[in-house]
Scaffold this active site. Sequence first.
Site, PDB file in Angstrom:
ATOM      1  N   SER A  35       1.272  -0.922  -0.134  1.00 27.91           N
ATOM      2  CA  SER A  35       0.419   0.380  -0.035  1.00 27.91           C
ATOM      3  C   SER A  35       0.731   1.580   0.029  1.00 27.91           C
ATOM      4  CB  SER A  35      -0.952   0.153   1.241  1.00 27.91           C
ATOM      5  OG  SER A  35      -2.161   0.830   1.252  1.00 27.91           O
TER       6      SER A  35
ATOM      7  N   HIS B 173      -7.291  -5.337  -0.123  1.00 32.20           N
ATOM      8  CA  HIS B 173      -6.535  -4.924  -0.053  1.00 32.20           C
ATOM      9  C   HIS B 173      -5.690  -5.060   1.357  1.00 32.20           C
ATOM     10  CE1 HIS B 173      -4.100  -1.353  -0.509  1.00 32.20           C
ATOM     11  NE2 HIS B 173      -4.290  -0.446   0.818  1.00 32.20           N
TER      12      HIS B 173
END
Length: 471
Positions: free
Chosen positions: A200, A407
């Site tokens: 990320s 995610h």
Amino acid sequence: MKLLLLLCLSVPSFCYGFSIPFFNSQKDPSDEYLHSMPYTKEEILEVRRKLNLSLVSDPDEYLSVPQLITKYGYPVEEHFTKTSDGYILRMHRIPPTKPGVTPNGEVVFLMHGLLMSSADWIILGPEKALAYYLADQGFDVWMGNARGNTYSRNHTRLKPHKSKFWKFSWHEIGTKDVPAMIDYTLKVTKKKALFHVGHSQGTTSFYVMCSELPKYNKKIIAHVSLAPIAFMKHAFSPIVRFASQLLVVPKTLLSIFGMNEILPHSALLTFLGNHFCAEGEKTEFMCRDVLFAVTGFDRAEFNDTLLPTFLGHTPAGSSARQFYHYAQLVKSGKFRQYDHFPFNSLHYGPLHPINPPSYNLKKVKAPVYLFYSNNDWLSHPKDVDNLCSKLGNCKSKTLVAENRFNHLDYVLGKHAKERIYTEVTEQVLENSLKEWRLRNSLTAEDEDDVLLEDGFDDDSASDEEYEDQDE
């Protein structure tokens, strides 16, 4: 009281405001220079006593990263380095000295995501977490911590309770923090280059570093992007998209009230995780769904038993500007520097009076391997395609086979090792190491020619010529 705590679970911003006067046990930064563990077992138990709740707790929720690593039988070291603007960063290292492990002589640097820390890479536990898995393969594993999180809240002059401490976004993390940590790691290990793995925001800061400081491309054998974040035009999360449309309002309000830090680690959050988010609790689903509303829903990969431990280390805090900067990416659809409108010309010169300059991704010449998924509500496949097309050396894009992968599954998923880590280690790192060794086996003269041909030393690409257009 319990009603308020339940509200905290569903409305994180309320939890943050409520926790300040009652539960934020962090000491005045003037009391100590380097904190090793801001929230102790005794502090967490004291919260439980005040609320007349059970004193039974999961020990992993309040253990620091070094304590967790030691608990599970791995060697650990803590290292500190200083950035050019005075931030003191803490790194955690698992050296290749565990009995029964044969060192392979290579270094891997792991960089965490937004609101997270080096704890990301060990939460899954032995034989499953990426840091442990790499250590078992003989790698020298280093884990960074960005300025402002639980482990990097110190500065040579500034204190965290001062707003000036928090005047940074992930641009500064990419141009100052990551380079400082990489330089320190290479100096200690006496290596010329290392592997870099980011998740990320850890990928965002890498792209920033290699585009703004191209000389660092030569210090990277290969970079692995887990859930890459650069372009966010197609980010699906309704919470993220809604927040990006209210960009100016929260920034103004937070500035007025002096709230420069977002969701710092606190004893309250650790308590909430253990009491309301433990497996079997009636409110457990709320904890999962708050996370899923941002990252994408994937109950199959989510390990409920790890939730209290996860919330015992996350969120680890960040600056408000990090959030604003990402919100700007969502709104603009571009990968740009921080937008200071209407003062951009003061920061970036007369050529940028309206919009900030875009990052020139053509300058990212280190080999980049992208891992993405269809159910990631922040890193959309279309944005990943756009990113790969603009990178100077996008070696491959790998779509995770499991369609529900979200995610957070890259660091918390039950099958992250089988679906991601084994391929990263056995294919990406191994193959890229062979290529790097071949390149470095050339004579110095030939090597310079190859580097220039590949663009590693070519800093001639003008930022003004870089086209940042949607595809």
